[in-house]
Design a protein around this motif. Structure first.
Motif, PDB file in Angstrom:
ATOM      1  N   GLY A 166       0.836  -1.194   0.000  1.00  0.00           N
ATOM      2  CA  GLY A 166       0.000   0.000   0.000  1.00  0.00           C
ATOM      3  C   GLY A 166       0.867   1.238   0.000  1.00  0.00           C
ATOM      4  N   PRO A 167       0.271   2.409  -0.019  1.00  0.00           N
ATOM      5  CA  PRO A 167       1.039   3.661  -0.044  1.00  0.00           C
ATOM      6  C   PRO A 167       1.959   3.830   1.163  1.00  0.00           C
ATOM      7  CG  PRO A 167      -1.268   4.060  -0.592  1.00  0.00           C
ATOM      8  CD  PRO A 167      -1.188   2.648  -0.112  1.00  0.00           C
ATOM      9  N   VAL A 168       1.500   3.352   2.335  1.00  0.00           N
ATOM     10  CA  VAL A 168       2.317   3.497   3.541  1.00  0.00           C
ATOM     11  C   VAL A 168       3.527   2.581   3.487  1.00  0.00           C
ATOM     12  CG1 VAL A 168       2.374   3.145   6.039  1.00  0.00           C
ATOM     13  CG2 VAL A 168       0.412   4.281   4.985  1.00  0.00           C
ATOM     14  N   THR A 169       3.306   1.302   3.234  1.00  0.00           N
ATOM     15  CA  THR A 169       4.424   0.357   3.215  1.00  0.00           C
ATOM     16  C   THR A 169       5.377   0.641   2.062  1.00  0.00           C
ATOM     17  OG1 THR A 169       2.951  -1.221   2.107  1.00  0.00           O
ATOM     18  CG2 THR A 169       3.262  -1.490   4.478  1.00  0.00           C
ATOM     19  N   ALA A 170       4.874   1.216   0.975  1.00  0.00           N
ATOM     20  CA  ALA A 170       5.758   1.583  -0.134  1.00  0.00           C
ATOM     21  C   ALA A 170       6.774   2.626   0.321  1.00  0.00           C
ATOM     22  CB  ALA A 170       4.939   2.113  -1.309  1.00  0.00           C
TER      23      ALA A 170
END
Length: 511
Positions: free
Chosen positions: A92-96
């Motif tokens: 997701g955007p956070v883990t990316a």
């Protein structure tokens, strides 16, 4: 709530000052409360060594969301996921973004928890027209310090009014902080951790005080990592524990004459005994961390043998960890660490040697300069025909040189020290890779000798794969030797030599 955050310029203010914002007059306008406050539980997530906070970010989890807050950027958010290694968490955007910040060997942990309330403030002009908004997020951790973050929310066509709000907040009596400061406040003072604590030091203090201060700090680093080793959170806890003990032993060995010979030997024996207990588990960790890299070095047909080898190592690791955890929880270990902590906290009973009263600056220059000259002499003689043992010898001296510079860094110019360590690190990286290839070959040869049933199908398959892997590692070791020569040429530049001479040649003054 937090999941609604968009683009923001966060500012950190005290809880008391945030309350004063309600009703505040800004020119002809005023800030008024809009709607009811919202409240929900939150957790602050970071690695044990606070890599997210160090990047001036904060990762906040609520019941439904993961929210990564960074200064002056769009906030990233995705569905909630329990903290783990980043590459084990949902994409997701956070883990990316986290994948570029957090070491893949570090597991994310809950660093603080509590409640966060959200209060919307509206800036209205003298005609009661809304011209700007801001949202105050008030974090109340169960431990740590309460903190407030102000999210500025400009309205189209009212840029000047938004600037007035931000200027007003900036004018408050207490200085504003950063997102990293928010994370630090929530964690509390006891949750800050660094594997390389900087020790306050003056040129005229004694070498004995410098040595005992450094050792005391390294013991604290080791102790901070004990729970993570016992709980088996990630392999970096044991790595940092061992490095702390290694640095301690380096002080004892390199600071010659600070302690008496008998006292030095006693310390070597005591810390060496502690270090020896951790060797088996660390060796297995290193092998297992290389699993994927090993698989990629051999043809697909030989990869099943590598997998079987590592399955066996994983089983051995479980037993080794259980053994070390029992040792760390045992009364003998706890008593020994308690004695060492108390001894270096009040070092009156430590026997002092002939160099104990020497000023720290003069002592540091003598040690560093001597080691630097030795590194240059050894490295300058290395070529394609140099025996492996001499290359390994250079690696050890480079490590000792780096430790000495880091230990005494507060006595010298910060920028020069940083540049010298950077140039040394490149050489060390190549020497480390060369050594790793050598150690890996020896370890694999030992595993080959240790196959319990050399005639079984699995043993033959593993042996064949090991043979192929050793061949590849040997070739890589040869290639790394050439890089060592090139790295030393870069390290031995005119600028680097001048910096070493300026700072470390005996007789120079402190920065």
């Amino acid at each position: 709530m937090l999941a609604t955050l968009g683009h923001l310029r966060p500012a950190l203010v005290s809880t008391a000052l945030s309350k004063k914002l309600v009703g505040a007059k800004i020119g002809d306008a005023r800030l008024v409360r809009e709607g009811e406050d919202d409240q929900e539980a939150f957790t602050l997530i970071d690695s044990f060594d606070n890599q997210i906070g160090a990047a001036d970010m904060a990762l906040i989890a609520t019941e439904n969301d993961l929210v990564l807050i960074a200064p002056d950027t769009a906030v990233a958010r995705q569905d909630f996921a329990a903290p783990d290694f980043v590459d084990h968490m949902p994409e997701g955007p956070v883990t990316a973004k986290l994948g570029k910040i957090v070491d893949p060997l570090r597991r994310l942990l809950v660093r603080a928890e509590g409640t966060v309330s959200c209060q919307m403030l509206t800036m209205v002009d003298d005609l009661d027209k809304t011209v700007a908004r801001c949202r105050v997020h008030s974090f109340a951790p169960e431990s740590g310090t309460a903190a407030c973050m102000i999210e500025f929310m400009p309205l189209r066509g009212y840029d000047e009014e938004m600037e007035q709000v931000t200027a007003y907040v900036a004018s408050l009596s207490e200085p504003l902080g950063t997102v990293g400061d928010i994370a630090r406040a929530l964690r509390g003072p006891g949750a800050d951790y660094t594997s390389k604590p900087v020790i306050a030091m003056t040129p005229d203090q004694t070498s004995f005080q410098a040595a005992t201060d450094i050792i005391r700090a390294q013991i604290a680093v080791a102790r901070a990592n004990e729970p993570g080793v016992i709980e088996d959170i990630d392999s970096e806890f044991l790595h940092d524990y061992r490095v702390a003990l290694r640095r301690t032993r380096s002080v004892i060995s390199l600071f010659k004459g600070v302690f008496t010979e008998d006292q030095t030997q006693q310390f070597k024996d005591r810390f060496g005994s502690l270090m020896a207990r951790t060797g088996q588990l660390r060796d297995l960790d290193v092998h297992l961390l290389d699993r994927q890299a090993y698989l990629e070095l051999v043809p697909p047909a030989l990869q099943p043998g590598i997998d079987k080898l590592f399955d066996s190592l994983a089983a051995d690791r479980g037993a080794a960890h259980a053994k070390l955890a029992r040792f760390f929880n045992g009364q003998a270990y706890l008593r020994e660490m308690d004695k060492l902590e108390k001894l270096f906290a009040a070092p009156k009973r430590i026997a002092r040697g002939p160099e104990a009263e020497r000023p720290a600056l003069a002592f540091a220059q003598a040690l560093i300069w001597k080691r630097y000259v030795k590194v240059c002499k050894i490295a300058g003689s290395i070529d394609d025909a140099t025996p492996d043992q001499q290359v390994h010898h250079l690696r050890i001296h480079c490590k000792k040189l780096r430790y000495l510079i880091e230990f005494f860094a507060p006595l010298f110019g910060k920028e020069d020290t940083k540049v010298m360590l950077k140039s040394l690190k490149k050489l060390q990286d190549n020497l480390g890779a060369f050594n790793d290839y050598s150690v890996q070959q020896e370890a694999l040869a030992g595993m080959l000798d240790g196959l319990s049933d050399g005639n079984s199908k699995d043993a033959i398959e593993i042996a064949t794969s090991i043979g192929a892997l050793v061949t590849v590692l040997h070739q890589k070791q040869i290639e790394e030797r050439a890089r060592v020569v090139a790295s030393f040429a870069a390290f031995n530049s005119d600028k680097t030599r001048a910096r070493f001479s300026k700072s470390f040649k005996p007789g120079k003054t402190a920065a």
